[in-house]
Design a protein around this motif. Structure first.
Motif, PDB file in Angstrom:
ATOM      1  N   PHE A   1      20.728 -16.124  -3.286  1.00 19.95           N
ATOM      2  CA  PHE A   1      20.562 -16.979  -4.463  1.00 19.95           C
ATOM      3  C   PHE A   1      20.789 -16.194  -5.751  1.00 19.95           C
ATOM      4  O   PHE A   1      21.084 -16.783  -6.800  1.00 19.95           O
ATOM      5  CB  PHE A   1      19.167 -17.619  -4.449  1.00 19.95           C
ATOM      6  CG  PHE A   1      19.037 -18.815  -5.355  1.00 19.95           C
ATOM      7  CD1 PHE A   1      19.874 -19.914  -5.218  1.00 19.95           C
ATOM      8  CD2 PHE A   1      18.069 -18.849  -6.345  1.00 19.95           C
ATOM      9  CE1 PHE A   1      19.765 -21.022  -6.050  1.00 19.95           C
ATOM     10  CE2 PHE A   1      17.944 -19.954  -7.189  1.00 19.95           C
ATOM     11  CZ  PHE A   1      18.785 -21.041  -7.038  1.00 19.95           C
ATOM     12  N   SER A   2      20.685 -14.874  -5.673  1.00 20.71           N
ATOM     13  CA  SER A   2      20.927 -14.056  -6.873  1.00 20.71           C
ATOM     14  C   SER A   2      22.387 -14.148  -7.318  1.00 20.71           C
ATOM     15  O   SER A   2      22.693 -13.904  -8.487  1.00 20.71           O
ATOM     16  CB  SER A   2      20.536 -12.601  -6.615  1.00 20.71           C
ATOM     17  OG  SER A   2      21.359 -12.009  -5.627  1.00 20.71           O
ATOM     18  N   LEU A  14      27.432 -21.225  -4.553  1.00 24.74           N
ATOM     19  CA  LEU A  14      27.653 -19.849  -5.007  1.00 24.74           C
ATOM     20  C   LEU A  14      29.062 -19.650  -5.547  1.00 24.74           C
ATOM     21  O   LEU A  14      29.294 -18.791  -6.396  1.00 24.74           O
ATOM     22  CB  LEU A  14      27.381 -18.857  -3.872  1.00 24.74           C
ATOM     23  CG  LEU A  14      25.961 -18.872  -3.308  1.00 24.74           C
ATOM     24  CD1 LEU A  14      25.771 -17.744  -2.304  1.00 24.74           C
ATOM     25  CD2 LEU A  14      24.917 -18.785  -4.410  1.00 24.74           C
ATOM     26  N   VAL A  52      15.941  -9.383 -10.723  1.00 23.48           N
ATOM     27  CA  VAL A  52      16.808 -10.513 -10.379  1.00 23.48           C
ATOM     28  C   VAL A  52      16.069 -11.816 -10.685  1.00 23.48           C
ATOM     29  O   VAL A  52      14.962 -12.025 -10.213  1.00 23.48           O
ATOM     30  CB  VAL A  52      17.210 -10.467  -8.893  1.00 23.48           C
ATOM     31  CG1 VAL A  52      18.033 -11.688  -8.523  1.00 23.48           C
ATOM     32  CG2 VAL A  52      17.984  -9.193  -8.611  1.00 23.48           C
ATOM     33  N   ARG A  89      23.959 -16.804  -7.685  1.00 23.13           N
ATOM     34  CA  ARG A  89      23.940 -17.893  -8.656  1.00 23.13           C
ATOM     35  C   ARG A  89      23.170 -17.507  -9.924  1.00 23.13           C
ATOM     36  O   ARG A  89      23.648 -17.704 -11.040  1.00 23.13           O
ATOM     37  CB  ARG A  89      23.315 -19.144  -8.033  1.00 23.13           C
ATOM     38  CG  ARG A  89      23.203 -20.280  -9.032  1.00 23.13           C
ATOM     39  CD  ARG A  89      23.060 -21.633  -8.395  1.00 23.13           C
ATOM     40  NE  ARG A  89      22.867 -22.649  -9.406  1.00 23.13           N
ATOM     41  CZ  ARG A  89      23.826 -23.189 -10.153  1.00 23.13           C
ATOM     42  NH1 ARG A  89      25.068 -22.781  -9.978  1.00 23.13           N
ATOM     43  NH2 ARG A  89      23.560 -24.107 -11.051  1.00 23.13           N
ATOM     44  N   THR A  90      21.975 -16.937  -9.734  1.00 23.22           N
ATOM     45  CA  THR A  90      21.124 -16.729 -10.912  1.00 23.22           C
ATOM     46  C   THR A  90      21.671 -15.628 -11.820  1.00 23.22           C
ATOM     47  O   THR A  90      21.579 -15.742 -13.039  1.00 23.22           O
ATOM     48  CB  THR A  90      19.673 -16.406 -10.510  1.00 23.22           C
ATOM     49  OG1 THR A  90      19.664 -15.245  -9.663  1.00 23.22           O
ATOM     50  CG2 THR A  90      19.056 -17.573  -9.768  1.00 23.22           C
ATOM     51  N   LEU A  91      22.250 -14.573 -11.235  1.00 25.75           N
ATOM     52  CA  LEU A  91      22.822 -13.524 -12.095  1.00 25.75           C
ATOM     53  C   LEU A  91      23.973 -14.098 -12.924  1.00 25.75           C
ATOM     54  O   LEU A  91      24.188 -13.685 -14.065  1.00 25.75           O
ATOM     55  CB  LEU A  91      23.299 -12.336 -11.255  1.00 25.75           C
ATOM     56  CG  LEU A  91      22.178 -11.507 -10.616  1.00 25.75           C
ATOM     57  CD1 LEU A  91      22.753 -10.481  -9.640  1.00 25.75           C
ATOM     58  CD2 LEU A  91      21.326 -10.813 -11.671  1.00 25.75           C
ATOM     59  N   GLY A  92      24.689 -15.063 -12.345  1.00 25.41           N
ATOM     60  CA  GLY A  92      25.734 -15.745 -13.093  1.00 25.41           C
ATOM     61  C   GLY A  92      25.160 -16.669 -14.154  1.00 25.41           C
ATOM     62  O   GLY A  92      25.595 -16.661 -15.308  1.00 25.41           O
ATOM     63  N   LEU A  93      24.155 -17.441 -13.773  1.00 22.71           N
ATOM     64  CA  LEU A  93      23.541 -18.398 -14.705  1.00 22.71           C
ATOM     65  C   LEU A  93      22.988 -17.701 -15.938  1.00 22.71           C
ATOM     66  O   LEU A  93      23.090 -18.214 -17.056  1.00 22.71           O
ATOM     67  CB  LEU A  93      22.368 -19.129 -14.027  1.00 22.71           C
ATOM     68  CG  LEU A  93      22.657 -20.370 -13.206  1.00 22.71           C
ATOM     69  CD1 LEU A  93      21.357 -20.885 -12.600  1.00 22.71           C
ATOM     70  CD2 LEU A  93      23.310 -21.451 -14.061  1.00 22.71           C
ATOM     71  N   PHE A  94      22.372 -16.536 -15.731  1.00 23.86           N
ATOM     72  CA  PHE A  94      21.715 -15.837 -16.842  1.00 23.86           C
ATOM     73  C   PHE A  94      22.667 -14.882 -17.563  1.00 23.86           C
ATOM     74  O   PHE A  94      22.253 -14.153 -18.446  1.00 23.86           O
ATOM     75  CB  PHE A  94      20.479 -15.083 -16.332  1.00 23.86           C
ATOM     76  CG  PHE A  94      19.303 -15.989 -16.097  1.00 23.86           C
ATOM     77  CD1 PHE A  94      18.289 -16.103 -17.040  1.00 23.86           C
ATOM     78  CD2 PHE A  94      19.229 -16.757 -14.949  1.00 23.86           C
ATOM     79  CE1 PHE A  94      17.218 -16.951 -16.831  1.00 23.86           C
ATOM     80  CE2 PHE A  94      18.160 -17.618 -14.737  1.00 23.86           C
ATOM     81  CZ  PHE A  94      17.143 -17.724 -15.684  1.00 23.86           C
ATOM     82  N   ARG A 153      23.241 -26.783 -15.608  1.00 25.39           N
ATOM     83  CA  ARG A 153      24.579 -26.641 -16.175  1.00 25.39           C
ATOM     84  C   ARG A 153      25.573 -27.581 -15.489  1.00 25.39           C
ATOM     85  O   ARG A 153      26.549 -27.992 -16.096  1.00 25.39           O
ATOM     86  CB  ARG A 153      25.044 -25.179 -16.018  1.00 25.39           C
ATOM     87  CG  ARG A 153      26.222 -24.828 -16.886  1.00 25.39           C
ATOM     88  CD  ARG A 153      26.465 -23.331 -16.901  1.00 25.39           C
ATOM     89  NE  ARG A 153      25.314 -22.598 -17.420  1.00 25.39           N
ATOM     90  CZ  ARG A 153      25.245 -21.261 -17.466  1.00 25.39           C
ATOM     91  NH1 ARG A 153      26.272 -20.540 -17.031  1.00 25.39           N
ATOM     92  NH2 ARG A 153      24.173 -20.661 -17.933  1.00 25.39           N
ATOM     93  N   ASP A 193      23.893 -12.208 -16.464  1.00 29.35           N
ATOM     94  CA  ASP A 193      23.701 -10.801 -16.088  1.00 29.35           C
ATOM     95  C   ASP A 193      24.961 -10.235 -15.432  1.00 29.35           C
ATOM     96  O   ASP A 193      25.165  -9.021 -15.429  1.00 29.35           O
ATOM     97  CB  ASP A 193      22.522 -10.662 -15.113  1.00 29.35           C
ATOM     98  CG  ASP A 193      21.192 -10.898 -15.822  1.00 29.35           C
ATOM     99  OD1 ASP A 193      21.179 -10.940 -17.066  1.00 29.35           O
ATOM    100  OD2 ASP A 193      20.170 -11.051 -15.125  1.00 29.35           O
ATOM    101  N   ARG A 221      30.721 -21.738  -7.363  1.00 29.02           N
ATOM    102  CA  ARG A 221      30.959 -22.523  -8.570  1.00 29.02           C
ATOM    103  C   ARG A 221      31.201 -21.706  -9.836  1.00 29.02           C
ATOM    104  O   ARG A 221      31.961 -22.095 -10.704  1.00 29.02           O
ATOM    105  CB  ARG A 221      29.761 -23.459  -8.843  1.00 29.02           C
ATOM    106  CG  ARG A 221      29.563 -24.531  -7.802  1.00 29.02           C
ATOM    107  CD  ARG A 221      30.667 -25.570  -7.860  1.00 29.02           C
ATOM    108  NE  ARG A 221      30.492 -26.568  -6.824  1.00 29.02           N
ATOM    109  CZ  ARG A 221      30.087 -27.814  -7.069  1.00 29.02           C
ATOM    110  NH1 ARG A 221      29.808 -28.196  -8.305  1.00 29.02           N
ATOM    111  NH2 ARG A 221      29.966 -28.677  -6.081  1.00 29.02           N
ATOM    112  N   LEU A 222      30.484 -20.598  -9.947  1.00 31.15           N
ATOM    113  CA  LEU A 222      30.596 -19.813 -11.180  1.00 31.15           C
ATOM    114  C   LEU A 222      31.587 -18.658 -11.041  1.00 31.15           C
ATOM    115  O   LEU A 222      31.784 -17.884 -11.969  1.00 31.15           O
ATOM    116  CB  LEU A 222      29.219 -19.251 -11.586  1.00 31.15           C
ATOM    117  CG  LEU A 222      28.099 -20.277 -11.833  1.00 31.15           C
ATOM    118  CD1 LEU A 222      26.767 -19.575 -12.087  1.00 31.15           C
ATOM    119  CD2 LEU A 222      28.432 -21.189 -13.003  1.00 31.15           C
ATOM    120  N   MET A 238      18.200 -20.052   0.572  1.00 25.67           N
ATOM    121  CA  MET A 238      19.318 -21.008   0.642  1.00 25.67           C
ATOM    122  C   MET A 238      19.458 -21.653   2.020  1.00 25.67           C
ATOM    123  O   MET A 238      20.572 -21.957   2.476  1.00 25.67           O
ATOM    124  CB  MET A 238      20.607 -20.313   0.230  1.00 25.67           C
ATOM    125  CG  MET A 238      20.608 -19.940  -1.245  1.00 25.67           C
ATOM    126  SD  MET A 238      22.224 -19.363  -1.818  1.00 25.67           S
ATOM    127  CE  MET A 238      23.227 -20.832  -1.534  1.00 25.67           C
TER     128      MET A 238
END
Lengths: 302, 302
Positions: B213-214, B177, A117, B216-221, A70, B223, B179-180, A163
């Motif tokens: 890292f979650s 982290l 997750v 980032r990923t929870l934001g990316l997806f 993204r 969730d 960024r979103l 990380m």
């Protein structure tokens, strides 16, 4: 008739383009620190063109890494693990640049662990297949975000991100832990002491949020000289990572292949040694080799 | 004849001075964001004088906090735990400022745990004695560096630091982290989910380097929405801290007193609730009350 291609490995903090001959040999490499985070206002195309100046615009470009995220040039959906070479080939995403280059992005891979997750990688999937000989293995890749990846029967079965790299940078530059540091070296007694402190988490402990404070107190009390504190912090983070990964994977049983240039991999090899885990140095050309395999798999030979 | 004094609580990220009457009542408070890290070139005296302008220079100043650290005005050696009020009084360090004020620093406290790694506090020892009623208790203080402190028989018996607050700031401002993230709030579903993810470390897990890292990923997806991600990160760090502290102390048995203004303490109270631990809100005037007790103990009433 077969032609060569341009292999592009464009990550968060580095740019690497390879001019590849029809037989797969690398003719020329262009490497730079212009990671995607340093590209302003989405100006990926001009940065790319500047770095590959003089390379034939007729050659297709096969790209992997955070450039397809993204935050990158164009976002490509993840392929879900378990994922093999054929899954990556099916997930390729193609478009044309404004000066007529054919640009093909390799998808990243996602993994949903039991806790719901999600985890993700972009670029490492390509390195994995470049490094893989045979169908199984456990891999670790050092970087901004370190990945531990289990490959089973030729497919990326599951993985976990740590990380470690980004944390080191943020803690050193932007917290009180950097105040007493005078050196950078990842060797010497500071590194080993840090690794062993982190590894102790395998037997339980108060965790990283507490252990990190020792970077300050060992410096304050003169237990570690200032020129060992950066190495201690690096070792502490790597040791903590290995302790955590040990709970998810079985590195003691199978050993670990460390992917990355030797400058990146050496501290991991040392730390794995302190942990009693067999480390193997992976091949340094994993990214470009992986892109070649994906190209062959996809039948992109034109 | 008894006179009042100036109580000074000068920490890493905040300045609080209290004009205290002979009977211990606070006449006036001066609070500011000029923590010691924001003071340039060691110019502590002019910053201090600016904030207490108009207060009698004949009044003694009793100061606690990071102002007596190596990064502060003048470094005062630590008193070793176990340490009570009499130990703090014996460790006081006195000097005169250039405009004739009598300035007395409260020493910090150090603790050497079984693993040989030292831990330290500066300022919290004063708050502890200000908050303490009776001889025993388990305390937690939120801040740049959070402290869990066990008091036994009227003395600080042992303690552990967690870099929760500083970590939150560094991760949000200086890593991917942030960024979103679009919000700040420490309530809503994001905070609770973060706390519960962190608390899961009590049952073992891959650790904070992975869990982070979650964010980032929870934001990316999708969730978690962007406006819940800062709260999720805060919850994750606090939950991880409570999981780690649980291994060192027995908060389930005795409960925990949370010291700090309610804005700081509320998220901890919530998180302790999710963890099934009894939280009690400590008195908000712990610092100035503690300085008063130390002053009485030392016989500084002139």
């Amino acid at each position: 008739m077969s032609q060569g291609f341009i292999a592009l490995d464009w990550g968060t903090s580095s740019f690497r383009a390879y001019l590849v001959a029809p037989d797969g040999a690398v003719i020329e490499t262009r490497a730079h620190g212009d990671g995607i985070l340093s590209v302003k206002n989405g100006a990926f195309e001009p940065v790319f063109e500047r770095h590959v100046a003089g390379w034939d615009t007729q050659l297709p470009v096969l790209a992997s890494g955070m450039i397809s995220s993204r935050q990158g040039w164009r976002e490509v959906p993840y392929v879900q693990a378990p994922a093999g070479l054929t899954d990556l080939a099916k997930g390729l995403s193609q478009f044309q640049t404004s000066n007529g280059r054919k640009l093909v992005f390799v998808p990243g891979v996602s993994w949903h662990a039991g806790d719901g997750v999600p985890d993700v990688m972009r670029g490492e999937e390509t390195q994995i297949f470049g490094a893989l000989d045979g169908g199984n293995g456990l891999f670790v890749m050092r970087g901004t975000h370190c990945k531990w990846v289990a490959v089973e029967a030729g497919r990326i079965a599951r993985f976990a991100t740590f990380m470690t790299g980004e944390m080191f940078g943020a803690l050193k530059a932007h917290t009180i832990l950097g105040r007493l540091m005078t050196g950078e070296a990842e060797d010497g007694p500071g590194f080993e002491r840090g690794v062993r402190t982190g590894l102790a988490q395998r037997q339980g402990g108060a965790g990283l949020l507490h252990d990190l404070f020792s970077v300050r107190t060992l410096g304050l009390f003169g237990d570690l000289p200032g020129d060992q504190l950066a190495a201690y912090l690096s070792g502490l983070l790597i040791g903590t990572e290995i302790a955590g990964a040990t709970k998810l994977f079985q590195p003691g049983a199978v050993g670990v292949t460390v992917i990355g240039g030797s400058m990146l991999a050496d501290p991991y090899m040392k730390a794995l040694g302190f942990a009693g885990i067999t480390g193997r140095l992976g091949r340094p050309d994993a990214a470009v080799r992986g892109l070649g395999k994906i190209r062959n798999q996809a039948g992109l030979i034109t």
